[in-house]
Structures are given as structure tokens and as C-alpha cells.
Design an enzyme around this catalytic site. Sequence first.
Site, mmCIF file in Angstrom:
data_model
loop_
_atom_site.group_PDB
_atom_site.id
_atom_site.type_symbol
_atom_site.label_atom_id
_atom_site.label_comp_id
_atom_site.label_asym_id
_atom_site.label_seq_id
_atom_site.Cartn_x
_atom_site.Cartn_y
_atom_site.Cartn_z
ATOM 1 N N ASP A 177 -4.086 5.560 9.151
ATOM 2 C CA ASP A 177 -4.280 6.499 8.050
ATOM 3 C C ASP A 177 -4.744 7.851 8.601
ATOM 4 O OD1 ASP A 177 -3.593 4.588 6.145
ATOM 5 O OD2 ASP A 177 -5.631 3.770 6.140
ATOM 6 N N HIS A 227 2.633 7.226 9.923
ATOM 7 C CA HIS A 227 1.639 6.813 8.927
ATOM 8 C C HIS A 227 1.605 5.304 8.731
ATOM 9 C CE1 HIS A 227 -1.363 8.231 6.265
ATOM 10 N NE2 HIS A 227 -0.796 9.393 5.990
#
Length: 438
Positions: free
Chosen positions: A413, A409
Site C-alpha cells: 500500500d 500497488h
Amino acid sequence: MPQVMEFKLPDLGEGLTEAEIVRWLVAVGDVVAIDQPVVEVETAKAMVEVPCPYGGVVTARFGEEGQELPVGAPLITVAVGAQTLPEVPAAEAEGSGSAPRPLIGYGSDHSRPARRRRVRPVTAEVTAPTVPAVPAATAVTAATAVAAVAAGPVAVISPLVRKLAKDNGVDLRALRGSGPEGLILRADVEAALAALRAPAPAPVAAVAVQGERIPLKGVRGAVAEKLSRSRREIPDATCWVDADATELMAARAAMNAVGGPKISVLALLARICTAALARYPELNSMVDLEAKEIVRLPAVHLGFAAQTERGLMVPVVRDAQNRNPESLSAEFARLTELARAGKLAPADLTGGTFTLNNYGVFGVDGSTPIINHPEAAMLGVGRIMPKPWVHKGELAVRQVVQLSLTFDHRVCDGGTAGGFLRYVADCVESPAVLLRSL
């Protein structure tokens, strides 16, 4: 006169700190040539034969078969000298000399066995290099300097502090003063006394766990360390989607019906992955923690999970973005065969930028795989099996597969990860979509 040269275990690849001796290829007294393999070792990544950069007579071996040695530990010693070597033709001997040459590589050559030759009797005496003695004056000077430091003044002003330390056996030289400019205060001595008088913690009795104990080393140890590091460093997330793979399987059948080398499902999925990574390069990257930067990589070095008798391995297909399905199929087959035979070189197991994990071969539908550190993503593929599916507004039996994407992450995104996975699913459901990017 021959010179005894020590050959140490070299660095065999990225992150490898030790290796286990599997088999000695030479014995003490054997004659070895420059770059001749002398020992077969097993690292956490592969089985390799280690060549010796010296030519001469083996005078000692260090370590037994089955023993682990750290990188930099002595392997063998070789007496290097003209009298210890067998006669060779003049053309072959020209330019060789007795000076050591650098290693030419660690890849195993399984096409020829290692040769062992016994040394002819020689009259020259082999002597180990001597270590020069330290001059007496230097030793005396060093001892005097240490004594002078030990006899230096102690940062104590109060005679009461000195008396308190003397009466209780506290060495003032071992204390770090809390006063101005390191001055030792009464509180410092009392704190040292309290530490000396504090009762030692009661030892905790170790509870012996019953069961078979298996050393966590070799491939299993390397996998454990890499996956643990991935869990510690990478904030991963997983998304998944079901896809109708009926058209993909039909396209594969049509390709294989033409003739020539067979195209595997893994190769088609790999080609879809490289096309998806060209659209979403964020997932073909790594995080440089020291520089606090995301490094986007120009080439796709595609790793794929291969289960072997030695454990899980991830061979790497170099420059996968430049390969077609036929080339990918051939490379997958070649690397898989080497992995199962235990003949992969360390270079075949390092440098991956993205991993394709086909856990469907184990008969499971889904998984949330752990990212292969330091990569940023992994695509998981479940089994392809008939399932009820709404196709063109009607319920039908279709070949359905579950796809999962685990991603770092930090590099992107959820929108990027979802876009990548959706594009892969679209190509699986309609391979014609892939033609637009070819």
C-alpha cells in the site's frame, strides 16, 4: 561415411523468440570445430556469437545477413565424420569423438576472432539422412478409418430436415445439432441458411499513412512489448519528494578526495536503495499470477537504465546488497561500457528485482517511469541542481533533487511506498542515517 547434422537456432535467453543474423563467421565448405562460433546474431537483448555443437564441414547455411530467424529454425548443416576434419594431435583428439556435445554458452568472446578453414578434398560422398517410408498397409488402414468416420450416420430424424438441407446445399455433417444428444433440428438448418445468405461486410479501404516506417523489432520491439505488458498487468502508482542532496554531494567529494577509484552518485544512490529494500522488502518482489502469490526475493539484483545507440537497456548488478559504493561504481562502469559497445550477454540483462533510473542525466527534474516487468518498483532520480531551500530556518541555496517511486500497488500500500521513499530521501539529506544500517 560422414553424417549430415542440422544445427538449429537455440534459445538465447529469457523470452527471446527470434534473432537477426548480423554476420556469418563461416562459409559453406569451411571446417568448423566443436563449440566454434559460426554466426553473430542480434537479439532483443544483446549481440551474441552462436557456437556450433558439431565439428565437421559446413554444407549449408540458412538465412542471409539482416534476416530474422525464429528460435528452432535451421542455421547450418555440418557433415560430421573423421575424413572431413583436419588432423589433430593424438592428445587433443583423445576422448573427442564425432558425437555432438552440448553448447557451452552464448557469451561472446571478443578477445579472439573466429577462425575459418577450407576443407581438404575428400572422397567420401556426403548423403543426407533418409526418411523411412510409411508401410502401404498402414496408409490404407488410416484412409479406411477416415472414410468410415465420414460415412457414419448423421444425427437427423426428420426427412423434412434432410430435404431442406439437400435442396439448399447444406452439409449436415458440418452442423452441430441443438436437439437432444446433438440431434439436428429444422432450426439448425435454417440458421445455417441464414448465415450463408447474409451479405458479406463491405471491405474497409485501408488508409495508407504517409511517413517513414521503421520496423518495430530488435531492442525497440522488445522495449515496446515489455513496457506494454507492464501497463497491461501492473496497477502502478507513483509518489515523489524533493530532497536536499547537499550533504550527499559533500560526502561523495570527501570520499573521492581520499584517492582510489572514484565513487559515482549513482553508486551512492544504489547503496541507499539496497538499505531501503532491506527495511521494506515488499518492494523487492514480484507477482506470480498463475499461483496468485507475491514472491519476496532474498537478493537484490539491481537494474539501472542505460541509454545506448541501440536504445534503452537495463543491465543488472547481481547481489547489489553485498556491494559497497566502490564495488557498485566499478560494476556500473563495466556494464555501461559493455552496453554501449553492444557486447552485453543476455544474462547481464535479465533477472533484475528492482530498477534505479537516473533520468537526471537528460536534464529533467521528474518523471513517472513505467515499471520494468516483472519487478515491483522503480526509483527515479532527477537532476541535482542549486535551488532555494529553507535550511536550519533560513533561506539558502542548496543542491536539490527530486526522487520518484513507481510501485506495484498489488505488493504493498501507499504507506510502505511512502516509508521507502522517505527513508531514501533522509539518507540523501543526511548520509549519516545510512550508517545505522551498515
